[in-house]
Motif scaffolding. Structure first.
Motif, short mmCIF file in Angstrom:
data_model
loop_
_atom_site.label_atom_id
_atom_site.label_comp_id
_atom_site.label_asym_id
_atom_site.label_seq_id
_atom_site.Cartn_x
_atom_site.Cartn_y
_atom_site.Cartn_z
N ARG A 7 0.85 -1.19 0.00
CA ARG A 7 0.00 0.00 0.00
C ARG A 7 0.89 1.24 0.00
O ARG A 7 1.73 1.41 0.89
CB ARG A 7 -0.91 0.05 1.23
CG ARG A 7 -1.97 -1.05 1.28
CD ARG A 7 -1.54 -2.23 2.08
NE ARG A 7 -2.68 -3.10 2.40
CZ ARG A 7 -2.58 -4.19 3.13
NH1 ARG A 7 -1.40 -4.57 3.60
NH2 ARG A 7 -3.63 -4.92 3.39
N ILE A 8 0.70 2.11 -0.99
CA ILE A 8 1.51 3.31 -1.15
C ILE A 8 0.58 4.48 -1.46
O ILE A 8 -0.34 4.35 -2.28
CB ILE A 8 2.53 3.15 -2.30
CG1 ILE A 8 3.41 1.90 -2.10
CG2 ILE A 8 3.41 4.39 -2.41
CD1 ILE A 8 4.27 1.56 -3.31
N TYR A 40 3.94 7.96 1.33
CA TYR A 40 3.73 7.13 2.51
C TYR A 40 3.67 5.66 2.09
O TYR A 40 3.18 5.34 1.00
CB TYR A 40 2.40 7.46 3.20
CG TYR A 40 2.19 8.89 3.59
CD1 TYR A 40 2.52 9.34 4.87
CD2 TYR A 40 1.60 9.80 2.70
CE1 TYR A 40 2.29 10.66 5.24
CE2 TYR A 40 1.37 11.11 3.07
CZ TYR A 40 1.72 11.55 4.35
OH TYR A 40 1.49 12.85 4.70
N ILE A 41 4.12 4.79 2.99
CA ILE A 41 3.77 3.37 2.88
C ILE A 41 2.86 3.05 4.05
O ILE A 41 2.89 3.72 5.09
CB ILE A 41 5.00 2.44 2.87
CG1 ILE A 41 5.75 2.51 4.20
CG2 ILE A 41 5.92 2.77 1.71
CD1 ILE A 41 6.79 1.41 4.38
N SER A 42 2.03 2.02 3.89
CA SER A 42 1.02 1.77 4.91
C SER A 42 0.66 0.30 4.98
O SER A 42 0.84 -0.45 4.01
CB SER A 42 -0.24 2.60 4.60
OG SER A 42 -1.22 2.42 5.59
N GLU A 47 -3.55 0.39 12.47
CA GLU A 47 -2.77 0.42 11.24
C GLU A 47 -1.74 1.55 11.31
O GLU A 47 -1.85 2.45 12.16
CB GLU A 47 -3.68 0.68 10.03
CG GLU A 47 -4.87 -0.27 9.87
CD GLU A 47 -4.53 -1.51 9.07
OE1 GLU A 47 -3.33 -1.79 8.86
OE2 GLU A 47 -5.48 -2.20 8.65
N THR A 48 -0.78 1.52 10.41
CA THR A 48 0.23 2.59 10.35
C THR A 48 0.27 3.22 8.97
O THR A 48 0.02 2.56 7.95
CB THR A 48 1.64 2.04 10.67
OG1 THR A 48 1.95 0.99 9.75
CG2 THR A 48 1.72 1.53 12.09
N LEU A 49 0.57 4.50 8.95
CA LEU A 49 0.85 5.26 7.73
C LEU A 49 2.19 5.95 7.98
O LEU A 49 2.28 6.81 8.86
CB LEU A 49 -0.25 6.29 7.47
CG LEU A 49 -0.11 7.13 6.20
CD1 LEU A 49 -0.46 6.30 4.96
CD2 LEU A 49 -1.02 8.37 6.27
N VAL A 50 3.21 5.54 7.23
CA VAL A 50 4.58 5.96 7.53
C VAL A 50 5.10 6.85 6.40
O VAL A 50 5.18 6.41 5.25
CB VAL A 50 5.51 4.74 7.70
CG1 VAL A 50 6.92 5.18 8.08
CG2 VAL A 50 4.94 3.77 8.74
N PRO A 51 5.48 8.11 6.71
CA PRO A 51 6.02 8.98 5.66
C PRO A 51 7.43 8.56 5.26
O PRO A 51 8.23 8.13 6.10
CB PRO A 51 6.03 10.36 6.32
CG PRO A 51 6.13 10.08 7.79
CD PRO A 51 5.41 8.78 8.01
N ILE A 52 7.72 8.68 3.99
CA ILE A 52 9.05 8.36 3.46
C ILE A 52 9.74 9.67 3.11
O ILE A 52 9.33 10.38 2.19
CB ILE A 52 8.95 7.46 2.21
CG1 ILE A 52 8.20 6.17 2.55
CG2 ILE A 52 10.32 7.17 1.65
CD1 ILE A 52 8.86 5.29 3.58
N THR A 53 10.80 9.99 3.86
CA THR A 53 11.49 11.27 3.66
C THR A 53 12.93 11.10 3.20
O THR A 53 13.48 12.03 2.60
CB THR A 53 11.47 12.09 4.97
OG1 THR A 53 12.06 11.30 6.02
CG2 THR A 53 10.04 12.44 5.36
#
Length: 728
Positions: free
Chosen positions: A611-612, A629-631, A645-651
């Motif tokens: 999930r992106i 984000y990946i999730s 659930e998680t939603l993780v920002p990609i920096t």
């Protein structure tokens, strides 16, 4: 503001030209019918002549397994609503009874196509020396072997049961296959009905050995063997008629919020599931009429689907034939790469992650790096603690063993084991017991919410002080599915993400809601709001006349609030491109509603699962400023409101480029495995691809990832992708 997600009929947001009111049935596709359309796409791969023959058979088997689960869970739920008098309207404006009627029509169509696919594949397989239920090819030698096999291996296991007032009707287990026989006693002409249930421990297909037939492989379905040798079961009787049947039952588990002992609840619930309400009865076309009447009556078929199959019952069982040792009839084996970045640090995962964030793209890159991360943590004297969320760990104990080894080495180990992982409940109960015996602190999380987040957290005591290493995933810690599911594993030592991970585990284990999170968003607290906020930002950019784009890759979209917000964005001029593998209730490309939205689905060698989410942030996509984000979460009500659930920002720039410019973009430009959704009809049409079409799976199999490639591969580079062509 997003529209009320609890109200399927809604008023659209003002798009500058005035508000428009849309009726629910015109704004959304039905969730269940959309899922059936997905399984139809899976089934179509059985007809894909570009695939090796046994892989086509595998897709046919998968379509059968998918359909079984759909019946046991989704259809069972609707049938239960009808029995209870529930009249709640679905997202597209249908009652449960209306949905069942629509499903019934599509089911018959899908099942007919499954049987047609099998009829197409059979002669092709026979040309390669593989025969399925090939009774017409059974020679005298094979006949002798089969008869003896039946006497030695089947007769001692099966139990014929008379069906009369003196005997209770036998219980037919979920997924059970049986045969009914209409008999006449030869001595006095008395009539008798008998049932023979096929024990689940027996193989579905019997393969006649090579020494009997030479190189040809003949598979005979076990239920056909029972009918073939019925005279051996019933000596002294004449067989007037017979028939084979199969039963599926309601397999969902309801959770009582007042449950005091979750483990005890699930152990009893699993037992109840095996005896759930009959949802589907399949009978073969030659079923004895008298036996059929009795069977329908005794099984209590209220709200059940009864189908007469002109072919093979239980298509999912063909998975056994797929295991035939014929490598030339299967995909060329693929061996996943181990990330060069980790190898350059002599396999030290912590040194590699500590130097720079890294993302692993499964199955193209090995899941072993995830297991090694935990194994090294278990053996590392600097590691103080490990916290791990387990949703589906599978039957292979690699991750479990790593956690046990850590506990036995004196580490503080906490495992969040999700008992509500459907059809993995028993396996997870087993792992929980083993972990507890080894000294792992096992937490079962929330009673009324599933913990679906994929996260691992390792704390090390280093020279500079305490440092936290995290793994955030889009898929499960499951070694088997990691070979066929496309997922992302993100490793980072970013301190703020480490603090967020600690807050998330405190929420799960202690019900302590985080007052603030520095980077990640979690459901059910803030994930939905973060996505809506980012969509709103793109809407505002579009209204300012700036580039506005949303890209996303998910498994399902069903949430009305998110769909409404995407419609609003489309009407504001935001360009939206969605890759949705399965269910999609959103209607793309409808004039005045969703003109700027396209939806595609990719079905291929690997199961798309990551999930992106990506938002253009004022520049043409892809760009370095985009929010990515990946999730672990899909855009479904359950993921956004009833799961953790998680939603993780990609920096990190390199990881950002990999996720956006490589993984997500490759999915968007794929032409060889893609289907486009027609927003008017709900039908999917395979994308027409010439010989130069782009296949994202082949691209990832033949090119290293950006963040994991290491110095050794820097010079060779990775073919650059563009939105208009496969490579440039």
């Amino acid at each position: 503001m997003a529209s009320n997600p609890e109200n399927p009929a809604y008023t659209a947001a003002n798009d500058g030209a005035g508000a428009s009111v849309r009726q629910a049935e015109n704004a959304y596709f039905n969730r269940e019918l959309s899922w059936l359309a997905f399984n139809h796409r899976v089934l179509e791969e059985a007809n894909n002549t570009a695939y090796p023959l046994l892989e086509r058979l595998r897709f046919l088997s998968i379509s059968g397994s998918n359909l079984d689960e759909f019946m046991m869970i989704r259809v069972a739920g609707l049938a239960g609503q009808v029995r209870s008098g529930v009249t709640e309207i679905s997202i597209d404006g249908r009652t449960p009874r209306q949905q069942l009627a629509a499903i019934n029509a599509r089911l018959h169509e899908l099942e007919a196509k499954q049987q047609q696919a099998l009829r197409t594949l059979r002669p092709l397989l026979e040309a390669e020396g593989i025969h399925i239920a090939g009774e017409d090819r059974i020679s005298e030698a094979a006949e002798g072997w089969l008869r003896q096999y039946f006497l030695d291996h089947i007769m001692p296991v099966i139990t014929p049961q008379a069906l009369d007032p003196a005997h209770p009707f036998p219980f037919v287990a979920n997924g059970g296959i049986g045969a009914l026989f209409n008999l006449t006693r030869e001595s006095d002409g008395s009539k008798l009905l008998e049932m023979v249930l096929i024990p689940a421990a027996l193989p579905r297909f019997i393969r006649i050995p090579a020494e009997v037939l030479g190189e040809e492989a003949i598979y005979v379905a076990i239920e056909r063997l029972v009918c073939r040798y019925a005279k051996l079961i019933f000596p002294g009787f004449s067989i007037l008629g017979d028939g084979v049947f199969r039963v599926l039952r309601d397999s969902d588990i309801e959770i009582e919020e007042e449950a005091e002992d979750l483990v005890r609840l699930f152990r009893s619930a699993i037992q109840r599931r095996r005896r759930g309400q009959v949802i589907t009865l399949e009978i073969d076309e030659s079923f004895d009429p008298e036996a059929e009447i009795l069977l329908r009556d005794k099984l209590g078929l209220s709200q059940a689907f009864v189908t007469t199959t002109e072919g093979m019952l239980g298509i999912s069982g063909l998975a056994e034939v797929v295991e035939e040792d014929r490598p030339e009839l299967k995909f060329v084996p693929y061996n996943p790469r181990y990330p060069e970045r980790v190898l350059e640090h002599d396999g030290d995962a912590f040194a590699a992650i500590g130097g720079k964030d890294i993302i692993i793209h499964h199955p193209y890159e090995s899941f072993e790096v995830v297991v090694d991360f935990l194994r090294q943590a278990a053996a590392d004297p600097k590691v103080v603690s490990i916290k791990q969320a387990l949703y589906r760990a599978g039957s292979q104990p690699t991750v479990i063993n790593a956690l046990i080894a850590a506990a036995e080495a004196g580490k503080s180990v906490t495992a969040v084991v999700e008992l509500k992982a459907r059809f993995d409940e028993e396996q997870n109960l087993k792992w929980a017991g083993e972990l507890e015996r080894a000294g792992v602190q096992v937490i079962y999380g929330f009673i009324d919410m599933k913990t679906h987040a994929k996260i691992s957290m390792v704390v090390r005591n280093e020279d500079g002080g305490i440092r936290t290493y995290c793994h955030f995933g889009t898929g499960n810690y499951h070694p088997a599915t990691a070979k066929i599911y496309t997922d992302l594993s993100y490793f980072t030592a970013d301190p703020s993400l480490g603090r967020d991970a600690a807050r998330l585990f405190n929420f799960i284990t202690g019900y302590i809601e985080p007052q603030e999170l520095e980077q990640i968003a979690i459901s059910p607290l803030s994930l939905y709001e973060r996505i809506v906020e980012d969509i709103d930002c793109e809407i505002e950019l579009a209204r300012q006349g700036r580039p506005a784009t949303i890209w996303a890759k998910v498994n399902s979209i069903t949430d009305p609030g998110i769909i409404d917000k995407l419609y609003e964005a489309s009407q504001a001029g935001v360009e939206i491109m969605l890759v949705v593998r399965g269910i999609c209730c959103l209607r793309p490309g409808v004039p005045g509603l969703s003109d700027n939205i396209t939806v595609k689905s990719i079905i291929g060698r690997f199961l798309e699962h990551s999930r992106i989410y990506a938002f253009g942030n004022g520049e043409p996509m892809p760009n370095n400023r985009a929010k990515v984000y990946i999730s672990s979460a899909d855009l479904m009500e359950r993921n956004l409101r009833r799961r953790v659930e998680t939603l993780v920002p990609i920096t990190n720039p390199t990881v950002h480029d990999q996720v956006l410019d490589q993984v997500l973009l490759a999915n968007l430009i794929d032409t060889q495995q893609s289907w486009l959704l027609d927003g008017e009809t709900g039908d999917y049409h395979r994308v027409e691809s010439d010989g130069d079409g782009f296949n994202c799976h082949e691209y990832f199999m033949t090119n290293p990832s950006l963040s994991g490639r290491g110095e050794a591969l820097k010079e060779s580079g990775v073919p650059k992708l563009t939105l208009r062509k496969g490579t440039s």
